[in-house]
Design an enzyme around this catalytic site. Sequence first.
Site, PDB file in Angstrom:
ATOM      1  CB  ALA A  32     -17.977  35.112 -31.293  1.00  0.00           C
ATOM      2  N   GLY A  76     -20.244  29.552 -32.895  1.00  0.00           N
ATOM      3  CA  GLY A  76     -19.395  30.560 -32.259  1.00  0.00           C
ATOM      4  C   GLY A  76     -19.889  31.028 -31.117  1.00  0.00           C
ATOM      5  CE1 TYR A 118     -20.013  25.334 -45.945  1.00  0.00           C
ATOM      6  CE2 TYR A 118     -20.497  23.145 -46.082  1.00  0.00           C
ATOM      7  CZ  TYR A 118     -20.328  24.227 -45.415  1.00  0.00           C
ATOM      8  OH  TYR A 118     -20.304  23.861 -44.128  1.00  0.00           O
TER       9      TYR A 118
END
Length: 312
Positions: free
Chosen positions: A14, A19, A171
Amino acid sequence: MPEMDDRTVVVTGANSGLGYEATRAFAQKGAHVVMACRSEERGEDATHKIRRADSRRIRGSLEVAELDLADLDSVRSFADEFRDAHDDLHVLCNNAGVMAIPRSETADGFEMQFGVNHLGHFALTGHLLDRLRETSGETRVVTQSSGVHERGDIDFSDLQSEREYDKWDAYAQSKLANVLFAYELDRRLNESGVEDVVSVACHPGYADTNLQRRGPEMAGSTVRLWAMKAANALLAQSQEQGALPMLFAATAGGIDGGEYVGPGGFMNMRGKPEVQRSSTISYDRDRAERLWEVSEELTGVTYDLEREATAE
């Protein structure tokens, strides 16, 4: 977005990027946001930044808690502390991640991208499932994937990329795992008769965040770093716009669970959020079930979901 007074939201990663923008939006709508960050210092810096920039618009509250998704002990500690402090959890945003970095391993010996992007969030969701189920009304688990998942597959013979490592393949595998997990969780919730918890996947399109810069920085490639910055300047939407699919998945009406939300503009890289189709392989239930079983074995986290018997 609807008003979110008296609602508790957890956002991983975050303190920056998507985020950070999601945290701002949730707090503006009145939510109490638990900012789950690897660095508490950077998390606190982010809260100060939000309060300075948006002091008149922030109606909710912010709380910083340490969470290192590359360490299952940290994941367990975060969940224990959250459950001790909070009776409710309305939205869990599995947002944090790493992208296309040189090969390294988590504290538990997992390849870093698979370990952080998928296994860490798999364990976190399992630890917090009881709070999601006990909270009154509908609750949601939103798992952030990427359009790159479309090039991914799950190599069960070499999940940790020990024999061969390509940073983009690793990924893509981790981002496909995110979608498979989101769909399988929703199926298991439904099959267990859990009606008030829904699981949704999303992707941000191409957003200008610091995520793209970490790989070149870790590899020490100045050329790649400048190329990435140039591409972001020319093609990417802002990180504020990139957060919209996650916010839509977390709060919009008409979300029943099992959806994939992304930007509906040019090549699904930018634009307003909409429900989309993910890759064909992401709907493979056998692959999803096998990934679930392997994830339980690797993390030691099992979900208290007993599938209801069906009539013959």
